[in-house]
Scaffold this active site. Structure first.
Site, PDB file in Angstrom:
ATOM      1  N   GLY A 197       0.824  -1.193   0.000  1.00 43.88           N
ATOM      2  CA  GLY A 197       0.000   0.000   0.000  1.00 43.88           C
ATOM      3  C   GLY A 197       0.862   1.248   0.000  1.00 43.88           C
ATOM      4  O   GLY A 197       1.956   1.268  -0.568  1.00 43.88           O
ATOM      5  N   CYS A 198       0.398   2.297   0.635  1.00 41.37           N
ATOM      6  CA  CYS A 198       1.136   3.556   0.700  1.00 41.37           C
ATOM      7  C   CYS A 198       2.530   3.328   1.270  1.00 41.37           C
ATOM      8  O   CYS A 198       2.692   2.737   2.339  1.00 41.37           O
ATOM      9  CB  CYS A 198       0.377   4.552   1.569  1.00 41.37           C
ATOM     10  SG  CYS A 198       1.274   6.074   1.891  1.00 41.37           S
ATOM     11  N   PHE A 199       3.539   3.826   0.568  1.00 38.84           N
ATOM     12  CA  PHE A 199       4.904   3.566   1.025  1.00 38.84           C
ATOM     13  C   PHE A 199       5.286   4.343   2.271  1.00 38.84           C
ATOM     14  O   PHE A 199       6.272   4.020   2.924  1.00 38.84           O
ATOM     15  CB  PHE A 199       5.939   3.789  -0.077  1.00 38.84           C
ATOM     16  CG  PHE A 199       5.785   5.013  -0.953  1.00 38.84           C
ATOM     17  CD1 PHE A 199       5.255   6.199  -0.480  1.00 38.84           C
ATOM     18  CD2 PHE A 199       6.192   4.958  -2.280  1.00 38.84           C
ATOM     19  CE1 PHE A 199       5.132   7.320  -1.296  1.00 38.84           C
ATOM     20  CE2 PHE A 199       6.078   6.072  -3.115  1.00 38.84           C
ATOM     21  CZ  PHE A 199       5.547   7.255  -2.618  1.00 38.84           C
TER      22      PHE A 199
END
Length: 238
Positions: free
Chosen positions: A60-62
């Site tokens: 997902g979002c890094f």
């Protein structure tokens, strides 16, 4: 545009609404269905050469994945970026539009004398993501937010397959693991403003709701693996 960009005004409003905001925030955060847990150790241990090694994870979002690994003992670096696709379109605007083969990912440099690849996998699956979600993670949707492992060599691929099979065999999750194993994918560092985002902006609404709980889970579930200070890409201002 990534959903985390469009949801920021909603989160900011919720934080300013007192009791009403307190009731709203759990609804905004309740995208991940699998709670963090201390998963079992890998039955198959990695056999790695001495010296610095690199592993690439997408969950997902890094921002949150980087923030977790920056606090893991034995990790000497964690860089947010894009795995897969080509260098020509490895930029945030293009990738976040879901028009490429990239996934938001984090390249983790580590010392296998302190922590092995299989031990990094254990932490990743335990606290960094919900691996049962398909082409999404938390409030972000699209193939660019898929959960994936990008093995850097045959040994990492072997260990990744073995650990996922172990978790599936023991029914660690109520649903099947959706994490993909994608060997041979290139990694491209993300723009500078994405690096160290959790450390630089701990009060950011998206971080507070979606990513800070991952770091807290690391501290609670793996205190022996948690470093007191993050390993940063850039030095924080004095």
């Amino acid at each position: 545009m990534a959903l985390r960009d469009t949801i920021r005004p909603l989160l900011g409003a919720a934080l300013g609404l007192g009791l009403a905001g307190a009731l709203l925030l759990p609804r905004l955060a309740a995208f991940a269905e699998e709670a963090p847990r201390r998963l079992p150790e890998a039955a198959t241990q990695a056999r790695e050469a001495p010296g610095a090694q690199v592993a690439v994870f997408a969950g997902g979002c890094f921002w949150g994945v980087q923030g977790v690994f920056q606090h893991v003992r034995g990790v000497t670096g964690a860089v947010s970026g894009y795995a897969g696709g080509t260098a020509a379109d490895a930029d945030y605007h293009t990738v976040s539009g879901g028009r490429t083969d990239h996934a938001e990912a984090v390249a983790v440099t580590y010392d296998p004398a302190v922590i092995r690849y299989d031990e990094l996998l254990r932490i990743f699956f335990s606290v960094a993501l919900d691996p049962t979600q398909i082409d999404r993670q938390g409030p972000d949707t699209g193939r660019q937010y898929r959960s994936a492992l990008f093995p850097q060599d045959a040994e990492q691929a072997r260990i990744a397959r073995a650990y996922i099979a172990q978790l599936e065999a023991t029914k660690a999750y109520a649903r099947p693991i959706a994490t993909r194993i994608e060997p041979g994918a290139a990694f491209y560092p993300a723009e500078g403003y994405h690096q160290d985002f959790m450390a630089q902006h701990p009060g950011h609404p998206y971080i507070a709701v979606n990513d800070a709980p991952k770091l807290e889970a690391l501290k609670q579930l793996f205190p022996e693996r948690t470093a007191p200070q993050p390993v940063l890409v850039n030095r924080l201002p004095a």
